[in-house]
Design a protein around this motif. Structure first.
Motif, short mmCIF file in Angstrom:
data_model
loop_
_atom_site.label_atom_id
_atom_site.label_comp_id
_atom_site.label_asym_id
_atom_site.label_seq_id
_atom_site.Cartn_x
_atom_site.Cartn_y
_atom_site.Cartn_z
N PRO A 1 0.84 -1.20 0.00
CA PRO A 1 0.00 0.00 0.00
C PRO A 1 0.87 1.25 0.00
CG PRO A 1 0.09 -0.94 2.18
CD PRO A 1 0.78 -1.92 1.27
N PRO A 2 0.41 2.39 -0.52
CA PRO A 2 1.21 3.64 -0.53
C PRO A 2 1.48 4.14 0.89
CG PRO A 2 -1.06 4.09 -1.14
CD PRO A 2 -0.93 2.59 -1.10
N THR A 3 2.71 4.78 1.08
CA THR A 3 3.08 5.33 2.38
C THR A 3 2.28 6.60 2.65
OG1 THR A 3 5.32 4.50 2.13
CG2 THR A 3 4.97 6.22 3.79
N PRO A 4 1.67 6.73 3.83
CA PRO A 4 0.87 7.93 4.11
C PRO A 4 1.74 9.18 4.14
CG PRO A 4 0.45 6.20 5.72
CD PRO A 4 1.62 5.76 4.92
N THR A 5 1.28 10.33 3.65
CA THR A 5 2.01 11.61 3.66
C THR A 5 1.84 12.27 5.03
OG1 THR A 5 1.65 11.93 1.31
CG2 THR A 5 2.25 13.89 2.61
N VAL A 6 3.03 12.61 5.69
CA VAL A 6 3.00 13.28 6.99
C VAL A 6 3.11 14.79 6.78
CG1 VAL A 6 4.12 13.51 9.23
CG2 VAL A 6 4.08 11.28 8.08
N ALA A 7 2.23 15.56 7.31
CA ALA A 7 2.23 17.02 7.13
C ALA A 7 3.43 17.64 7.82
CB ALA A 7 0.94 17.61 7.69
N ALA A 8 4.18 18.56 7.13
CA ALA A 8 5.35 19.23 7.72
C ALA A 8 4.90 20.22 8.80
CB ALA A 8 6.12 19.96 6.64
N ILE A 9 5.72 20.32 9.86
CA ILE A 9 5.46 21.31 10.90
C ILE A 9 6.00 22.65 10.43
CG2 ILE A 9 5.89 21.94 13.30
CD1 ILE A 9 6.36 19.00 13.89
N PRO A 10 5.21 23.70 10.46
CA PRO A 10 5.70 24.99 9.96
C PRO A 10 6.94 25.46 10.73
CG PRO A 10 3.32 25.04 10.32
CD PRO A 10 3.82 23.77 10.92
N ALA A 11 7.89 26.05 10.00
CA ALA A 11 9.07 26.64 10.64
C ALA A 11 8.68 27.95 11.30
CB ALA A 11 10.16 26.87 9.61
N ILE B 1 19.97 38.67 15.89
CA ILE B 1 19.93 37.22 15.72
C ILE B 1 18.62 36.79 15.07
CG2 ILE B 1 19.86 35.01 16.97
CD1 ILE B 1 21.59 36.28 19.12
N ALA B 2 18.71 35.80 14.20
CA ALA B 2 17.55 35.07 13.68
C ALA B 2 17.74 33.60 14.07
CB ALA B 2 17.44 35.20 12.17
N GLU B 3 16.77 33.05 14.81
CA GLU B 3 16.88 31.67 15.28
C GLU B 3 15.62 30.91 14.88
OE1 GLU B 3 18.82 29.39 19.08
OE2 GLU B 3 18.12 31.46 19.30
N VAL B 4 15.82 29.75 14.21
CA VAL B 4 14.72 29.00 13.60
C VAL B 4 14.42 27.73 14.39
CG1 VAL B 4 13.87 27.92 11.48
CG2 VAL B 4 15.42 29.86 11.36
N THR B 5 13.12 27.43 14.53
CA THR B 5 12.65 26.15 15.07
C THR B 5 11.90 25.42 13.97
OG1 THR B 5 12.40 27.17 17.25
CG2 THR B 5 11.28 25.08 16.90
N ASN B 6 12.15 24.10 13.85
CA ASN B 6 11.51 23.25 12.82
C ASN B 6 11.85 23.71 11.41
OD1 ASN B 6 10.13 21.75 14.84
ND2 ASN B 6 8.60 23.37 14.96
N GLY B 7 13.11 24.10 11.22
CA GLY B 7 13.54 24.51 9.89
C GLY B 7 14.96 25.02 9.91
N THR B 8 15.35 25.69 8.85
CA THR B 8 16.69 26.25 8.73
C THR B 8 16.61 27.64 8.14
OG1 THR B 8 16.94 25.22 6.55
CG2 THR B 8 17.83 24.00 8.44
N VAL B 9 17.67 28.41 8.35
CA VAL B 9 17.76 29.74 7.75
C VAL B 9 18.19 29.59 6.30
CG1 VAL B 9 18.92 31.97 7.81
CG2 VAL B 9 18.36 30.82 9.95
N HIS B 10 17.36 30.08 5.41
CA HIS B 10 17.69 30.03 3.99
C HIS B 10 18.46 31.27 3.55
CE1 HIS B 10 17.30 29.31 -0.31
NE2 HIS B 10 16.79 30.53 -0.45
N HIS B 11 18.06 32.43 4.08
CA HIS B 11 18.66 33.69 3.65
C HIS B 11 18.40 34.75 4.71
CE1 HIS B 11 20.36 36.46 0.77
NE2 HIS B 11 19.28 37.23 0.77
N ALA B 12 19.42 35.56 5.07
CA ALA B 12 19.25 36.62 6.06
C ALA B 12 20.00 37.86 5.60
CB ALA B 12 19.74 36.18 7.43
N VAL B 13 19.34 39.01 5.65
CA VAL B 13 19.96 40.27 5.26
C VAL B 13 19.63 41.32 6.32
CG1 VAL B 13 20.06 42.12 3.56
CG2 VAL B 13 19.82 39.75 2.80
N LEU B 14 20.68 41.90 6.91
CA LEU B 14 20.54 43.04 7.81
C LEU B 14 21.14 44.24 7.11
CD1 LEU B 14 19.94 44.29 10.63
CD2 LEU B 14 22.27 43.63 11.28
N LYS B 15 20.36 45.29 6.95
CA LYS B 15 20.86 46.45 6.21
C LYS B 15 20.34 47.75 6.83
CE LYS B 15 17.12 46.39 2.77
NZ LYS B 15 16.79 46.25 1.34
N GLU B 16 21.09 48.81 6.58
CA GLU B 16 20.65 50.14 6.98
C GLU B 16 19.50 50.55 6.07
OE1 GLU B 16 23.89 52.92 7.14
OE2 GLU B 16 25.27 51.40 7.93
#
Length: 420
Positions: A61-71, A91-106
């Motif tokens: 039988p097909p494997t059931p799809t588990v819903a991702a927990i939002p980051a 600081i940017a700190e992530v739970t249930n995910g990773t930092v893809h891109h961060a920009v700090l600017k004036e």
């Protein structure tokens, strides 16, 4: 004799019984394993498609799809923050995910700050210091466990110009001064947290000499040792004040680390009673000159004074600068002098005596508190003495100058010097 024959009874009954048993067995088996019509057991068409020698397996039988927990991402400073201290972490700190891109600017200029990501890609930290009185935009994109991306933005402002505290330092970095020069710190704002400020200023000398702070006002503090700095030594000043609240929400905007070099020990001994000066270099007499000091109405200050950095090859002295008005006794109007080296903020100088006073050098005290010398004597002082060198005056009835009228710190006993 007649031959007898054995008469055999036919076994018809056995055969019938056997047939009956066979029939009974078939009936019994059918009763125990009844198959419905169309079942694999009765339908010859229900045959396996597997090739001979193989075994068939049922479809998985097909494997059931588990819903991702939002980051989720926590940004610091939070959006809308004001008065952010420039030493605060961004600081940017992530739970249930990773930092893809961060920009700090004036926000105004678009200048981008540097930052670094931790090995797990879960935390980004700015490495470029924040500026005072600046608006920032912190834009962070994160990826959840299923690869979906989301973005959070924080906008914030650092401490405004109205709450920034600076300080002017004297003597300056890498300067060379005499052995009597106190270290001076002039703050742009009143200092309430004096003990914290003192603890943040580390002063070390190449000879291990220690000293003490004295607060003359909430904005002016000086530091000196019990004795003069040793000749040809060095002082290091390490000020770690950046981000410190010095009081009333005023935030210091600097760290400074610098050296001050101490030159030879140069001392002028001025004797008002004998109207002469002797100059010693490293405790050896180098020069002696006749002099004229303050007269009876304007006697020279007694005690120890320290030469300042103010030297004027040609200077104009005005009686009004010391409070004298036309018609006042002692009013001399305006006079031009040469080789003027300042001793006090109130106008005490070592300088070449005026032409009318030249005949009285070593004979009479005619000045308004200054030390008048010949062209040779004043010129030698101008060329060979400098800030931090000492002038000790004796033989005068006047009191010592105020400690902040120049550098009169040495007239305060050291055990009374330290204060807050």
């Amino acid at each position: 004799m007649a031959q007898l024959r054995e008469t055999r009874t036919p076994r018809r009954g056995w055969r019938v019984a056997l047939v009956s048993l066979v029939a009974f067995g078939i009936a019994a088996g059918s009763a125990g394993c009844t198959m419905e019509p169309g079942s694999a057991g009765t339908d010859p068409s229900a045959t396996s498609s597997a090739s001979p020698g193989s075994s068939a397996s049922p479809e998985e039988p097909p494997t059931p799809t588990v819903a991702a927990i939002p980051a989720t991402v926590a940004l610091s400073p939070e959006t809308g923050a004001t008065f952010v201290n420039p030493v605060s972490d961004v600081i940017a700190e992530v739970t249930n995910g990773t930092v893809h891109h961060a920009v700090l600017k004036e926000t105004a200029t678009g200048a981008v700050s540097e930052g670094e990501l931790d090995p797990d890609s879960k935390k980004w930290t700015a490495t470029t210091p924040l500026k005072f009185d600046t608006a920032y935009t912190f834009d962070v994109t994160v990826t959840d466990t299923a690869g979906a991306k989301s973005t959070e933005v924080s906008t914030f402002n650092t401490v405004p110009a109205s709450h920034v505290a600076d300080a002017a330092l004297y003597p300056g970095a890498d300067s060379t001064v005499g052995v009597a020069q106190p270290l001076e710190f002039n703050f742009s704002e009143p200092v309430v947290n004096k003990e914290a400020v003192e603890n943040a200023i580390k002063i070390t000398t190449s000879t291990g000499q220690v000293g003490a702070f004295r607060w003359y006002t909430d904005q002016l503090v000086r530091y000196r040792a019990a004795e003069y700095w040793p000749a040809n030594s060095q002082i290091n000043v390490d000020m770690q004040l950046l981000g410190m609240d010095i009081g009333n929400g005023m935030i210091a905007n600097f760290n400074k680390n610098y050296n001050v070099n101490i030159g030879n020990k140069v001392v002028m001994e001025a004797d008002a009673a004998n109207m002469s000066v002797s100059i010693l270099i490293n405790d050896q007499v180098a020069q002696t000159f006749p002099a004229t000091l303050g007269d009876a109405d304007f006697p020279s200050a007694s005690g120890t004074m320290v030469l300042t950095a103010d030297k004027q090859r040609y200077a104009t002295f005005k009686a009004a600068s010391i409070g004298l008005k036309p018609g006042d006794p002692g009013d001399y109007g305006s006079v031009d002098v040469e080789y003027a080296t300042r001793l006090s903020n109130s106008g005490i100088f070592i300088h070449q005596a005026t032409e009318s006073a030249m005949p009285y050098l070593g004979v009479a005290n005619l000045s308004h508190g200054c030390i008048g010398l010949s062209a040779e004597g004043a010129g030698w002082v101008f060329e060979n003495m400098g800030p931090g060198d000492i002038v000790n005056t004796v033989g005068t009835p006047n009191e010592t100058i105020a400690p902040t009228d120049g550098f009169g710190d040495w007239n305060i006993p050291f055990d009374q010097y330290a204060s807050r």
